[in-house]
Design a protein around this motif. Structure first.
Motif, PDB file in Angstrom:
ATOM      1  N   MET A 133      -3.125  20.006   3.172  1.00 37.71           N
ATOM      2  CA  MET A 133      -3.204  18.608   2.770  1.00 37.71           C
ATOM      3  C   MET A 133      -2.884  17.741   3.978  1.00 37.71           C
ATOM      4  O   MET A 133      -1.775  17.796   4.529  1.00 37.71           O
ATOM      5  CB  MET A 133      -2.222  18.302   1.636  1.00 37.71           C
ATOM      6  N   ALA A 134      -3.850  16.967   4.393  1.00 36.62           N
ATOM      7  CA  ALA A 134      -3.651  16.073   5.535  1.00 36.62           C
ATOM      8  C   ALA A 134      -2.845  14.857   5.106  1.00 36.62           C
ATOM      9  O   ALA A 134      -2.846  14.476   3.933  1.00 36.62           O
ATOM     10  CB  ALA A 134      -5.005  15.635   6.092  1.00 36.62           C
ATOM     11  N   PRO A 135      -2.124  14.242   6.032  1.00 35.27           N
ATOM     12  CA  PRO A 135      -1.376  13.024   5.686  1.00 35.27           C
ATOM     13  C   PRO A 135      -2.316  11.879   5.341  1.00 35.27           C
ATOM     14  O   PRO A 135      -3.463  11.846   5.794  1.00 35.27           O
ATOM     15  CB  PRO A 135      -0.581  12.735   6.961  1.00 35.27           C
ATOM     16  N   LEU A 136      -1.833  10.974   4.520  1.00 33.74           N
ATOM     17  CA  LEU A 136      -2.583   9.768   4.172  1.00 33.74           C
ATOM     18  C   LEU A 136      -1.942   8.614   4.937  1.00 33.74           C
ATOM     19  O   LEU A 136      -1.059   7.922   4.442  1.00 33.74           O
ATOM     20  CB  LEU A 136      -2.528   9.513   2.660  1.00 33.74           C
ATOM     21  N   LEU A 137      -2.388   8.452   6.175  1.00 37.82           N
ATOM     22  CA  LEU A 137      -1.737   7.495   7.078  1.00 37.82           C
ATOM     23  C   LEU A 137      -2.264   6.071   6.860  1.00 37.82           C
ATOM     24  O   LEU A 137      -3.420   5.871   6.483  1.00 37.82           O
ATOM     25  CB  LEU A 137      -1.973   7.920   8.532  1.00 37.82           C
ATOM     26  N   PRO A 138      -1.416   5.084   7.125  1.00 38.45           N
ATOM     27  CA  PRO A 138      -1.817   3.684   6.928  1.00 38.45           C
ATOM     28  C   PRO A 138      -2.632   3.180   8.107  1.00 38.45           C
ATOM     29  O   PRO A 138      -2.650   3.803   9.186  1.00 38.45           O
ATOM     30  CB  PRO A 138      -0.470   2.967   6.865  1.00 38.45           C
ATOM     31  N   PRO A 139      -3.298   2.027   7.957  1.00 35.00           N
ATOM     32  CA  PRO A 139      -3.953   1.403   9.107  1.00 35.00           C
ATOM     33  C   PRO A 139      -2.892   0.955  10.103  1.00 35.00           C
ATOM     34  O   PRO A 139      -1.707   0.843   9.773  1.00 35.00           O
ATOM     35  CB  PRO A 139      -4.685   0.209   8.489  1.00 35.00           C
ATOM     36  N   ALA A 140      -3.321   0.688  11.322  1.00 39.58           N
ATOM     37  CA  ALA A 140      -2.388   0.375  12.407  1.00 39.58           C
ATOM     38  C   ALA A 140      -1.472  -0.805  12.078  1.00 39.58           C
ATOM     39  O   ALA A 140      -0.283  -0.789  12.417  1.00 39.58           O
ATOM     40  CB  ALA A 140      -3.175   0.086  13.688  1.00 39.58           C
ATOM     41  N   HIS A 141      -1.995  -1.819  11.407  1.00 40.87           N
ATOM     42  CA  HIS A 141      -1.188  -3.005  11.150  1.00 40.87           C
ATOM     43  C   HIS A 141      -0.092  -2.769  10.110  1.00 40.87           C
ATOM     44  O   HIS A 141       0.807  -3.591   9.953  1.00 40.87           O
ATOM     45  CB  HIS A 141      -2.071  -4.185  10.717  1.00 40.87           C
ATOM     46  N   CYS A 142      -0.165  -1.631   9.372  1.00 36.51           N
ATOM     47  CA  CYS A 142       0.879  -1.318   8.391  1.00 36.51           C
ATOM     48  C   CYS A 142       1.908  -0.324   8.941  1.00 36.51           C
ATOM     49  O   CYS A 142       2.998  -0.179   8.365  1.00 36.51           O
ATOM     50  CB  CYS A 142       0.266  -0.714   7.133  1.00 36.51           C
ATOM     51  N   MET A 143       1.582   0.338  10.044  1.00 40.31           N
ATOM     52  CA  MET A 143       2.401   1.447  10.526  1.00 40.31           C
ATOM     53  C   MET A 143       3.866   1.057  10.748  1.00 40.31           C
ATOM     54  O   MET A 143       4.784   1.810  10.402  1.00 40.31           O
ATOM     55  CB  MET A 143       1.811   1.998  11.822  1.00 40.31           C
ATOM     56  N   SER A 144       4.113  -0.113  11.310  1.00 39.28           N
ATOM     57  CA  SER A 144       5.486  -0.522  11.613  1.00 39.28           C
ATOM     58  C   SER A 144       6.212  -1.102  10.401  1.00 39.28           C
ATOM     59  O   SER A 144       7.385  -1.451  10.490  1.00 39.28           O
ATOM     60  CB  SER A 144       5.490  -1.551  12.747  1.00 39.28           C
ATOM     61  N   GLY A 168       0.813  -1.214   0.000  1.00 41.77           N
ATOM     62  CA  GLY A 168       0.000   0.000   0.000  1.00 41.77           C
ATOM     63  C   GLY A 168       0.846   1.263   0.000  1.00 41.77           C
ATOM     64  O   GLY A 168       1.940   1.299   0.560  1.00 41.77           O
ATOM     65  N   ASN A 169       0.330   2.317  -0.656  1.00 42.91           N
ATOM     66  CA  ASN A 169       1.024   3.599  -0.723  1.00 42.91           C
ATOM     67  C   ASN A 169       0.387   4.592   0.240  1.00 42.91           C
ATOM     68  O   ASN A 169      -0.844   4.779   0.224  1.00 42.91           O
ATOM     69  CB  ASN A 169       0.973   4.158  -2.146  1.00 42.91           C
ATOM     70  N   PHE A 170       1.224   5.257   1.056  1.00 40.72           N
ATOM     71  CA  PHE A 170       0.745   6.200   2.054  1.00 40.72           C
ATOM     72  C   PHE A 170       1.630   7.446   2.042  1.00 40.72           C
ATOM     73  O   PHE A 170       2.622   7.509   1.314  1.00 40.72           O
ATOM     74  CB  PHE A 170       0.749   5.541   3.436  1.00 40.72           C
ATOM     75  N   ASN A 171       1.247   8.437   2.836  1.00 41.37           N
ATOM     76  CA  ASN A 171       2.029   9.667   2.898  1.00 41.37           C
ATOM     77  C   ASN A 171       1.936  10.248   4.302  1.00 41.37           C
ATOM     78  O   ASN A 171       0.835  10.445   4.818  1.00 41.37           O
ATOM     79  CB  ASN A 171       1.534  10.685   1.866  1.00 41.37           C
TER      80      ASN A 171
END
Length: 264
Positions: free
Chosen positions: A183-194, A163-166
């Motif tokens: 422009m707000a960040p496009l954050l990943p779900p919790a399981h992708c954060m690490s 997945g692509n995030f920012n």
């Protein structure tokens, strides 16, 4: 080039760009043949992908084709690695080879229509493309350079799901007649954060070099399509929540999205 020619012969054309800019609804029996232009990191992939989902056509991103080849350790892998890490543009020959293979694979699966993302980048590529297919519309996405640099440096990829995030949070004040932008960040779900990683070519030095090269190459390509009445300039007013509805309005697809939602 044979693969491209075969695809064109079996694909019905959409009416020209003027049809979409004159409030005429898209026809389901035909498929769009569009191009998305814009600086690296502007969001071509995000908006092209959304439109592909809406219109039911494949999203073909030359950047993805290059990265896929890099990961495959194929015959072009080492050559591409050197080019990308230096922030240079991939040659026409390599891009056309990768694109031809992608179109051939899609043809075998029964695909028709497309939205090209990141191609053509040069006049030569545009001329080659015009010789084998009829591009209906070219959407040129624009954004303030300061915001663009922040977006590029904030890009992250999940090394598990892809997945692509920012992570960039952008807030620019309006001044000297220039509108502000948030422009707000496009954050990943919790399981992708690490599992987030930064692309090796997303360094400030490489990003600035990419933007410089793109600026030199893009103006002739933009003029190529502008002179043919196919270029739609679109200035991104902010992030996805602000820009997506306005882009649909610019393409006269806002009502179409609502109808699709109701039908679903």
């Amino acid at each position: 080039m044979a693969a491209i020619t075969r695809l064109v012969k079996r694909t019905p054309y959409l009416p020209c760009a003027a049809r979409f800019l004159s409030h005429a609804p898209p026809q389901k029996e035909r498929n769009v043949q569009w191009v998305f232009l814009g600086c690296p990191g502007v969001g071509k992939g995000t908006y092209a992908s959304r439109l592909c989902n809406l219109l039911g056509v494949p999203h073909i991103a030359t950047g993805d084709l290059v990265r896929s080849e890099l990961a495959s350790n194929g015959p072009l892998s080492s050559q591409l690695s050197e080019i990308v890490n230096q922030g240079k543009l991939v040659s026409d020959e390599i891009i056309m080879s990768l694109l031809s293979k992608r179109l051939a694979d899609g043809e075998a699966k029964g695909e028709s229509g497309f939205i090209l993302d990141g191609f053509p980048r040069t006049i030569k590529q545009a001329e080659i493309l015009e010789g084998v297919t009829d591009i209906d519309l070219v959407v040129n996405l624009k954004i303030q350079e300061e915001a663009l640099l922040a977006k590029c440096l904030g890009r992250r990829i999940c090394n598990q799901c892809g997945g692509n995030f920012n992570v960039a949070s952008i807030s620019l004040k309006g001044e000297n007649g220039r509108p502000g932008m948030v422009m707000a960040p496009l954050l990943p779900p919790a399981h992708c954060m690490s599992k987030l990683v930064t692309r090796s070519d997303d360094t400030e030095e490489v990003v600035k070099e990419r933007l410089r090269i793109y600026s030199e190459k893009s103006q002739p390509v933009e003029e190529f399509y502008r002179s043919r009445g196919k270029l739609l300039e679109f200035d991104l007013p902010g992030g996805i929540p602000e820009s997506w509805p306005k882009l649909l309005q610019a393409l006269n697809l806002y009502d179409y999205e609502e109808k699709q939602s109701v039908a679903a």
